[in-house]
Write an enzyme that holds these catalytic residues in place. Structure first.
Site, PDB file in Angstrom:
ATOM      1  N   MET A 149     -28.656  29.052  -4.194  1.00 41.62           N
ATOM      2  CA  MET A 149     -28.967  30.237  -3.399  1.00 41.62           C
ATOM      3  C   MET A 149     -29.875  31.184  -4.176  1.00 41.62           C
ATOM      4  O   MET A 149     -30.745  31.841  -3.611  1.00 41.62           O
ATOM      5  CB  MET A 149     -27.682  30.968  -2.972  1.00 41.62           C
ATOM      6  CG  MET A 149     -26.858  30.226  -1.944  1.00 41.62           C
ATOM      7  SD  MET A 149     -27.823  29.596  -0.558  1.00 41.62           S
ATOM      8  CE  MET A 149     -28.540  31.091   0.074  1.00 41.62           C
ATOM      9  N   GLU A 150     -29.661  31.224  -5.501  1.00 38.53           N
ATOM     10  CA  GLU A 150     -30.489  32.089  -6.334  1.00 38.53           C
ATOM     11  C   GLU A 150     -31.942  31.616  -6.312  1.00 38.53           C
ATOM     12  O   GLU A 150     -32.874  32.418  -6.210  1.00 38.53           O
ATOM     13  CB  GLU A 150     -29.942  32.112  -7.765  1.00 38.53           C
ATOM     14  CG  GLU A 150     -28.745  33.022  -7.979  1.00 38.53           C
ATOM     15  CD  GLU A 150     -27.460  32.583  -7.283  1.00 38.53           C
ATOM     16  OE1 GLU A 150     -26.577  33.419  -7.127  1.00 38.53           O
ATOM     17  OE2 GLU A 150     -27.326  31.399  -6.874  1.00 38.53           O
ATOM     18  N   ASP A 175     -46.504  41.379   1.132  1.00 36.63           N
ATOM     19  CA  ASP A 175     -46.643  42.841   1.051  1.00 36.63           C
ATOM     20  C   ASP A 175     -47.881  43.242   0.250  1.00 36.63           C
ATOM     21  O   ASP A 175     -48.597  44.161   0.612  1.00 36.63           O
ATOM     22  CB  ASP A 175     -45.383  43.428   0.407  1.00 36.63           C
ATOM     23  CG  ASP A 175     -45.454  44.938   0.311  1.00 36.63           C
ATOM     24  OD1 ASP A 175     -45.260  45.476  -0.795  1.00 36.63           O
ATOM     25  OD2 ASP A 175     -45.740  45.602   1.328  1.00 36.63           O
ATOM     26  N   HIS A 177     -21.203  34.379  -5.237  1.00 39.44           N
ATOM     27  CA  HIS A 177     -20.652  35.029  -6.421  1.00 39.44           C
ATOM     28  C   HIS A 177     -21.788  35.689  -7.219  1.00 39.44           C
ATOM     29  O   HIS A 177     -22.921  35.214  -7.184  1.00 39.44           O
ATOM     30  CB  HIS A 177     -19.967  34.003  -7.318  1.00 39.44           C
ATOM     31  CG  HIS A 177     -18.784  33.349  -6.684  1.00 39.44           C
ATOM     32  ND1 HIS A 177     -18.908  32.272  -5.833  1.00 39.44           N
ATOM     33  CD2 HIS A 177     -17.460  33.635  -6.746  1.00 39.44           C
ATOM     34  CE1 HIS A 177     -17.698  31.915  -5.413  1.00 39.44           C
ATOM     35  NE2 HIS A 177     -16.801  32.732  -5.947  1.00 39.44           N
ATOM     36  N   LEU A 188     -21.161  35.692   0.827  1.00 39.77           N
ATOM     37  CA  LEU A 188     -20.083  35.008   0.119  1.00 39.77           C
ATOM     38  C   LEU A 188     -20.530  34.408  -1.209  1.00 39.77           C
ATOM     39  O   LEU A 188     -19.845  33.589  -1.793  1.00 39.77           O
ATOM     40  CB  LEU A 188     -19.465  33.947   1.034  1.00 39.77           C
ATOM     41  CG  LEU A 188     -18.935  34.536   2.349  1.00 39.77           C
ATOM     42  CD1 LEU A 188     -18.397  33.452   3.257  1.00 39.77           C
ATOM     43  CD2 LEU A 188     -17.869  35.588   2.110  1.00 39.77           C
TER      44      LEU A 188
END
Lengths: 151, 286
Positions: free
Chosen positions: B117-118, B132, B81, B79
């Site tokens: 969130m970014e 990794d 943007h 959700l």
């Protein structure tokens, strides 16, 4: 909800999942596409479906969003299979839920027309007389253009 | 910490998940920073500091991964943007005392939604990339303490994480936080930026040929350094590909479509480092 998968799907289960617990859905329209044994050449023994992971899901999502913007929909499910399929196998499923049938019929038709001309899937057919990649069909583009003229 | 009485904005009146409409929210300056860490064996950290790991420049690669992930957060978190970030920076602090790498990410933009969130996504993916890059020598590494540190701007106001137990071991770290971040990316709105250090690690433009085109040309995937392009767009890429391999002349035979970063594109679509370009025939699904 959009899924790209090798496994077969269950049309009844997908329809139930869309309408379960909802009292506001008055119409559920579903389209199932099957593999034919006659296409560009007769005696199709199988076909292999390739897609572009990532873009496929995004393109299908965009098509569903456009359908939701055009019609009042209560839910949409699109499932497309990939890998090797034989004649009579189900290949694609679109289920649309709405309060009324007209919106559901039209949105289902729209999603299939756009899926066939915009989602990155490619079919390779295996026939008695050899393998070949399926060509695009002008009729599919004409079908998709109907929605541009009517909007 | 008490639970806020504010409703969850991602749930609508029916309790279903939905995307919040932000069209009417005023634009304002938004900033967020987040941090996390990855613990590893002291020998692994030493190899990382010396640049002795088999996969090469670990920090530069992890930084690009973090920046790329911040830009693609909306593809990962349902959700969220899509945001035109004005800046993403990812910094690393090698902590020999605690035998870990501290990762900090800062994101900012002028916009209608926050960038927490970014920042959290950038930290998470930078940590995963560190894992990794180092896993060949150390499979027991542990990622943790991923958290929002600060947030500024927007209706819900500013946030500053209360001082809690410091994830760092007590005592001064042997390697201090450098005055200048080891690597940062500062960019114009919506574009990916490449710090100087990353230029050597730049993987170029990734080109894929799909379906019938792949079989016709006999080429699946190839990477092209941006410098080889006479112009930074799809037309320039096609020219560079034909110079690299004459089989790419086949791109002009029949109808060939193109997508840049998985969105349909044309000859003049601009390209930059790290872009994924796919060429393919007309679609035939359904």
């Amino acid at each position: 909800m959009i899924r790209v998968q090798e496994e077969v799907f269950d049309v009844g289960a997908e329809q139930r999942a869309l309408s379960e617990g909802r009292r506001d859905i008055g119409a559920l329209v579903s389209f199932t596409g099957l593999v034919r044994d006659v296409n560009e050449r007769p005696d199709v023994e199988a076909l292999t479906l390739e897609h572009y992971p990532g873009m496929t899901e995004a393109a299908l999502g965009e098509i569903v969003e456009q359908a939701k913007a055009r019609w009042p929909l209560q839910g949409v499910r699109v499932i497309h299979r990939i890998g090797r399929l034989a004649p009579s196998d189900p290949i694609v499923l679109v289920v649309v839920a709405s309060a009324h049938r007209r919106a559901a019929f039209e949105a289902c038709d729209f999603i299939m027309d756009y899926l066939k001309t915009r989602a990155p899937f490619w079919k390779k057919e295996h026939t008695v007389s050899g393998d070949y990649w399926v060509s695009e069909r002008d009729a599919d583009h004409q079908d998709a253009r109907r929605w541009e003229m009517s909007s | 910490m008490p639970v806020s009485n504010q409703p969850l904005t991602h749930l609508n009146a029916r309790g279903e998940a939905h995307m919040v409409d932000v069209a009417d929210k005023p634009e304002s300056r938004r900033e967020a920073s987040a941090s996390g860490l990855i613990r590893m064996r002291p020998e692994t950290l030493a190899l990382l500091a010396e640049g002795g790991l088999p996969k090469g420049d670990v920090l530069a690669t992890a930084r690009i991964a973090g920046i790329q992930a911040a830009k693609r957060t909306h593809e990962l978190i349902p959700l969220c943007h899509a945001l035109a970030l004005s800046k993403v920076s990812v910094e690393f602090d090698l902590d020999a005392t605690a035998s870990c790498v501290h990762v900090t990410a800062r994101c900012s933009l002028n916009g209608r939604t926050g960038v927490e969130m970014e920042a959290l996504t950038a930290v998470s993916v930078a940590c995963l990339t560190l894992y990794d890059m180092c896993k060949a020598v150390d499979k027991g590494m542990e990622i943790g303490a991923i958290q929002l540190d600060t947030k500024r701007g927007g209706r819900s106001g500013d946030y500053q994480r209360a001082a809690g137990p410091d994830p760092r071991a007590p005592g001064a770290s042997l390697i201090d936080t450098p005055a200048d971040p080891i690597v940062t990316g500062e960019v114009a709105s919506g574009e990916s930026g490449l710090g100087q250090r990353s230029l050597t690690a730049a993987p170029g433009i990734r080109v894929k040929c799909l379906a019938e085109l792949r079989e016709r040309l006999g080429i699946g995937e190839i990477s092209v350094p941006v410098e080889r392009l006479p112009s930074s767009d799809v037309a320039g890429l096609k020219t560079a590909l034909k110079v690299l391999d004459p089989r790419f002349e086949g791109l002009d035979q029949g109808r060939v479509l193109c997508a840049v970063n998985q969105v349909m594109a044309g000859e003049t679509t601009p390209l930059s480092d790290n872009d994924e370009v796919a060429f393919f025939p007309p679609v035939t699904g359904g």
